[in-house]
Design an enzyme around this catalytic site. Structure first.
Site: not given
Length: 366
Positions: A209-212, A283
Site C-alpha cells: 500500500l502506498h497511494r495517498p 494499490d
C-alpha cells in the site's frame, strides 16, 4: 549514429528500460549504428538502488544522476526540467525516450520538445480518468507532446486515437515490464523473511500500500488493514512497507501476530514472494501486471485502473478503496473460485525487441 537518451526517474522505470538497453546493445552488435545515454533524474531516492540493483537487471549504472529528489510536485518538475535541459544541451540526442507516468517522464518530454528533439513514450495511452492522481496528469501532458507511442494494449491505442493521435504514430508492442519479469523469473531470489516467517507456497499473502488515497487518511488505512486481517483466515500477511507508510502505521499502533511488516525488498526477492503467494493485495499498477502474468490472484485497492487488461484478461480484480468491499472478494478467493487469467496479447517478453526494430526501420529514417 542514431542517439537515444533514455529517462528513468524511479525504481520501477529501470525494470521498464532494462530490456530496451539490452535490445539496443544487440542492435549495435548487429552493426546498427545506434547508441544510448541513460539519464536517472534521481526523482525518487531509493537506498536499495545500489550497484547490485543494476547488476541484477544486467544493465550499466546510469551515465548521469541529476539528483532531483524532494520538493513539491511543481518544485520537482521545475528542478528536473532545469537539470535535464543542461544535460540534453550538453549531450544532444535524436530521440528522448520516456517511460511510464512519473513526473520525470512529463518534465523531460517538455524539455526535449522545446529543444526540438523527438519524444517516444513507452506505455503511452494508458488512462485512469482520475485527475486527482498526479500520474494521470503526467500521462495526459506527456501524450499531448509525444511523437511516437509504444503501447501495451488495444485500450491504450484507442485512447490515443480518440484524442486525435494518428495511426502512424502508434506502435502496439506490448509491455517492457513483462520482458524483465520473464527474463528474471529464473533468478527470483528467496528473501530471508521466507525462512524467518516459515512461509509455505500458497499459504501466505503479500500486501503493498502506498497511494495517498489509502495511506494518508489514517482512519481509512487502519480500517483497511483491520478488514484484511479479519477476512484472511489464518494466513501470514507479508507487508513490505514504504517508509512513508511505516511512519503512519507506527502512529496508529497497527500490529497483529499475522501481519508481518518488513523492509522493502529487492525486485528479485519481492517477485519470489509474489509468485508463491496465495494472493496479492495492492494499490500498485505495476504489481497487477506482474501478478497477472505469474497467474497469482490480485486484489487492487483502488477505484479505477489504467490497466484494464489485467482485469479482463488477467488475475486482477478492482476492489475499490472502501474497506467494506473487500470481504466478498476474499470469500471468493478462499472458496477457490478466483479466475485463472489468460494470456495478454504481446506480453510475451519480446516488447523491447519490437521497439528497437521500429526505431531501426521506421523512426530513425524520418
Amino acid at each position: 549514429m542514431y542517439k537515444v537518451t533514455i529517462i528513468a526517474g524511479a525504481r520501477p522505470n529501470f525494470m521498464k528500460i532494462a530490456p530496451i538497453i539490452h535490445a539496443i546493445q544487440k542492435a549495435k552488435q548487429d552493426n546498427f549504428d545506434m547508441d544510448y545515454r541513460l539519464v536517472h533524474t534521481g526523482q525518487h531516492y531509493d537506498k536499495n538502488m545500489s550497484g547490485s540493483f543494476f547488476e541484477q537487471l544486467e544493465i550499466p549504472e546510469p551515465h548521469v544522476n541529476l539528483e532531483c529528489s524532494g520538493g513539491t510536485q511543481a518544485e520537482q518538475t521545475a528542478n528536473i526540467m532545469i537539470h535535464f535541459e543542461r544535460e540534453l544541451m550538453a549531450n544532444p540526442a535524436d530521440l528522448v525516450l520516456v517511460v511510464g507516468d512519473v513526473t520525470s517522464t512529463m518534465a523531460c518530454a517538455l524539455v526535449a520538445q522545446k529543444l526540438h528533439t523527438k519524444v517516444a513514450h513507452v506505455e503511452g495511452g494508458i488512462r485512469s480518468d482520475d485527475w486527482t492522481m498526479p500520474e494521470e496528469i503526467n500521462r495526459l501532458v506527456t501524450d499531448s507532446i509525444t511523437n511516437y507511442f509504444f503501447t501495451t494494449s488495444d485500450t491504450a491505442n484507442n485512447n490515443l486515437k480518440t484524442s486525435g493521435v494518428g495511426d502512424d504514430q502508434i506502435f502496439f508492442v506490448g509491455n517492457t515490464m513483462i520482458d524483465t519479469l520473464l527474463k528474471q523469473r529464473p533468478n527470483f531470489k528467496q528473501p530471508s523473511v521466507w525462512k524467518n516467517l516459515n512461509l509455505k507456497e500458497g499459504n501466505y499473502m503479500v500486501m503493498t500500500l502506498h497511494r495517498p488515497a489509502n495511506v494518508d487518511e489514517e482512519s481509512q488505512l487502519k480500517d483497511m488493514i483491520d478488514e484484511i486481517i479479519a477476512h484472511t483466515q489464518d494466513l501470514p500477511l507479508v507487508f513490505p512497507v514504504h517508509p512513508r507508510t511505516a511512519k503512519i502505521l507506527e502512529r496508529l499502533h497497527v500490529n497483529h501476530q499475522r501481519l508481518h511488516m518488513v523492509e522493502p525488498l529487492s525486485y528479485l526477492e519481492f517477485n519470489y514472494l509474489v509468485e508463491r503467494a496465495k494472493a496479492v493485495i495492492t494499490d500498485s499498477g505495476g504489481i497487477t501486471e506482474e501478478a497477472s502474468i505469474l497467474r497469482v490472484p490480485c486484489l487492487t485497492l483502488r477505484d479505477n485502473t489504467e490497466r484494464p487488461e489485467t482485469i479482463t484478461l488477467g488475475t486482477n480484480e478492482l476492489v475499490g478503496t472502501d474497506p467494506k468491499k473487500l470481504k466478498p472478494y476474499l470469500d471468493t478467493l478462499f472458496a477457490g473460485n478466483w479466475k485463472s487469467g489468460s494470456d495478454i496479447p504481446l506480453w510475451d517478453g519480446q516488447t523491447a525487441h519490437r521497439i528497437i526494430e521500429i526505431l531501426k526501420n521506421k523512426i530513425s529514417h524520418k
